[in-house]
Design an enzyme around this catalytic site. Structure first.
Site, PDB file in Angstrom:
ATOM      1  N   GLU A 201       0.812  -1.212   0.000  1.00 22.72           N
ATOM      2  CA  GLU A 201       0.000   0.000   0.000  1.00 22.72           C
ATOM      3  C   GLU A 201       0.846   1.262   0.000  1.00 22.72           C
ATOM      4  OE1 GLU A 201      -2.792  -0.525   3.186  1.00 22.72           O
ATOM      5  OE2 GLU A 201      -3.702  -2.230   2.176  1.00 22.72           O
ATOM      6  N   LYS A 330     -15.785  -3.056   2.803  1.00 20.19           N
ATOM      7  CA  LYS A 330     -15.152  -3.472   1.556  1.00 20.19           C
ATOM      8  C   LYS A 330     -16.200  -4.204   0.725  1.00 20.19           C
ATOM      9  CE  LYS A 330     -10.508  -4.436   3.506  1.00 20.19           C
ATOM     10  NZ  LYS A 330      -9.699  -5.482   4.178  1.00 20.19           N
TER      11      LYS A 330
HETATM   12  P1  PGA Z   1      -6.200  -6.842   2.188  1.00 24.70           P
HETATM   13  O1  PGA Z   1      -5.591  -6.001   3.386  1.00 24.70           O
HETATM   14  O2  PGA Z   1      -6.775  -5.887   1.210  1.00 24.70           O
HETATM   15  O3  PGA Z   1      -5.024  -7.597   1.675  1.00 24.70           O
HETATM   16  O4  PGA Z   1      -7.259  -7.709   2.801  1.00 24.70           O
HETATM   17  C1  PGA Z   1      -6.143  -4.809   3.871  1.00 24.70           C
HETATM   18  C2  PGA Z   1      -6.771  -4.989   5.235  1.00 24.70           C
HETATM   19  O5  PGA Z   1      -6.607  -6.031   5.903  1.00 24.70           O
HETATM   20  O6  PGA Z   1      -7.459  -4.073   5.684  1.00 24.70           O
HETATM   21 ZN    ZN Z   2      -7.694  -5.183   7.775  1.00 22.60          ZN
END
Ligand code: PGA
Ligand code: ZN
Length: 419
Positions: A201, A330
């Site tokens: 990230e 998400k």
């Molecule tokens: P991921 O990590 O997108 O690889 O799941 C981000 C998170 O855990 O918030």
């Molecule tokens: Zn997370």
């Protein structure tokens, strides 16, 4: 109404395949790219991957075929602005024995959403949030990475800085950028050039640092050197499931094996020592009892990511018992915009905060920034550097300008994130 739906295999920030879905309507085109996590929760919607040798099995040709051969015929003719109906249709089409794939449904659902915005001639954020849309989110910047998302020794996945003293996205981004430059100077001077190699990230990866407290100290030093004492709070995505051992029921932290009670004591000390306002996934994703206790004892925002996986049923379970205080949001964890919105509504109605979140695998597509504003979530995390992250900031800056005086900044509940 929807005239055609197509899907292509494209590449994400990791050079791994993902889907780009395009929805054609008489009024125009909607398109969306599908993100993908690496540090995934056990209860997430599962992406469909081709297997075999191609792209080490990670291809999405089959998911693309599902979009074009199974989903498109069922949705052509439907109104692109009838999002709930479209998503209900996706649910009905899905077959547990031959799943469409969470990536296929997420892509179609988001592309239909975009097509709906185009058809009604509105920016996506306003199409989602209505005429009253005005809340710009406070960003959590992932300055130092660890866990599954970086190569170093840090057990926590994200050590975030939160510009709680900013009063706009423009100010928050500028302040965070200055802290990022300063932190770069500090980690290079102290841990060598390789510390500037970033994780998934875009956060630093200070060589040899294994203690989360050192990461927080480095962040505080950078904040102070910029003259921003008190203007920033700290936060973390612990992603504790990744260092939890279910056999021994212990957490592998700092050359030690901590029981849940010992880990809780460690958090209490962290929260006493540092201006920490938010902890994401501080315990194993199955430990609802632990979450109830921790939420009761720590005076910080407790965010459920792997814990809730944006799924209304799991969130309901948390709310009923008092586990966590915030939902990490998400879309691809649950597979449709409608289910994800149901989760955010459920959170808000029950006094839980909502933090809109990127995935570690994504593209520069900016529907995330629009949805954060449209939901009025008041919080976003989208990593820190590299194009697929900075494009989200660029989009938020553009929306802020567009809203002008109507814009407000940060969590809708005043004071929620002040240390
Ligand atoms: P991921 O990590 O997108 O690889 O799941 C981000 C998170 O855990 O918030
Ligand atoms: Zn997370």
């Amino acid at each position: 109404s929807i005239e055609a739906i197509t899907a292509r295999e494209i590449l994400d920030n990791r050079l791994e395949p993902t889907l780009r879905v395009t929805v054609e309507t008489a009024a125009g085109t909607g398109q969306a790219d599908v993100p993908r996590g690496r540090s995934r929760g056990d209860h997430e919607a599962v992406d469909l991957r081709d297997g075999g040798d191609r792209y080490r099995g990670r291809g999405v040709r089959q998911a693309a075929a599902h979009v074009e051969e199974r989903i498109a015929p069922a949705l052509v003719g439907h109104d692109a602005t009838a999002q709930r109906t479209v998503d209900a249709r996706l649910d009905a089409l899905d077959d547990p024995d031959d799943p469409l794939g969470g990536n296929a449904t997420t892509g179609v659902s988001l592309a239909v959403l975009r097509a709906g915005a185009v058809a009604t001639d509105q920016p996506l954020y306003r199409y989602v949030g209505g005429a009253d849309t005005h809340v710009l989110p406070l960003p959590f910047f992932d300055m130092i990475e660890g866990g599954e998302l970086a190569g170093g020794d840090l057990p926590f996945q994200e050590h975030q800085v939160v510009p709680v003293g900013a009063d706009s996205v423009a100010e928050a981004v500028r302040m965070a950028a200055e802290v990022y430059y300063e932190l770069g100077d500090i980690v290079r001077a102290e841990y060598g050039e390789a510390s500037l190699n970033v994780g998934a990230e875009g956060g630093y990866n200070p060589t040899g640092v294994a203690d989360p407290r050192t990461a927080f100290d480095l962040e505080l030093r950078a904040i102070e050197a910029c003259g921003y004492d008190g203007e920033f709070a700290l936060a973390a995505d612990v992603a504790a499931s990744h260092f939890y051992d279910p056999e021994t029921e212990t957490y592998a932290l700092l050359d030690d094996r901590l029981s849940r009670a010992e880990l809780l004591a460690f958090y209490e000390e962290l929260v006493d020592t540092y201006p920490i306002v938010s902890l994401e996934d501080p315990l194993d994703q199955h430990d609802f009892d632990g979450y109830v206790d921790l939420t009761d004892r720590l005076d910080v925002q407790v965010v459920g990511d792997d814990l809730f996986v944006t799924t209304p049923d799991r969130l309901r379970r948390g709310i009923d018992r008092g586990a966590a205080t915030a939902l990490l949001w998400k879309v691809n964890q649950v597979g449709t915009v409608t289910a994800a919105r149901e989760a955010s509504r459920l959170a808000t109605r029950n006094g839980y905060a909502v933090q809109v979140s990127e995935r570690s695998g994504q593209t520069p597509d900016t529907w995330l920034a629009d949805l954060a504003v449209g939901l009025g979530a008041g919080q976003i995390k989208t990593g820190v550097t590299r194009g697929e992250r900075t494009e989200q900031y660029n989009r938020l800056l553009a929306i802020e300008t567009e809203l002008g005086d109507a814009a407000t900044f940060g969590p809708p509940v005043e004071g929620t994130l002040v240390p």
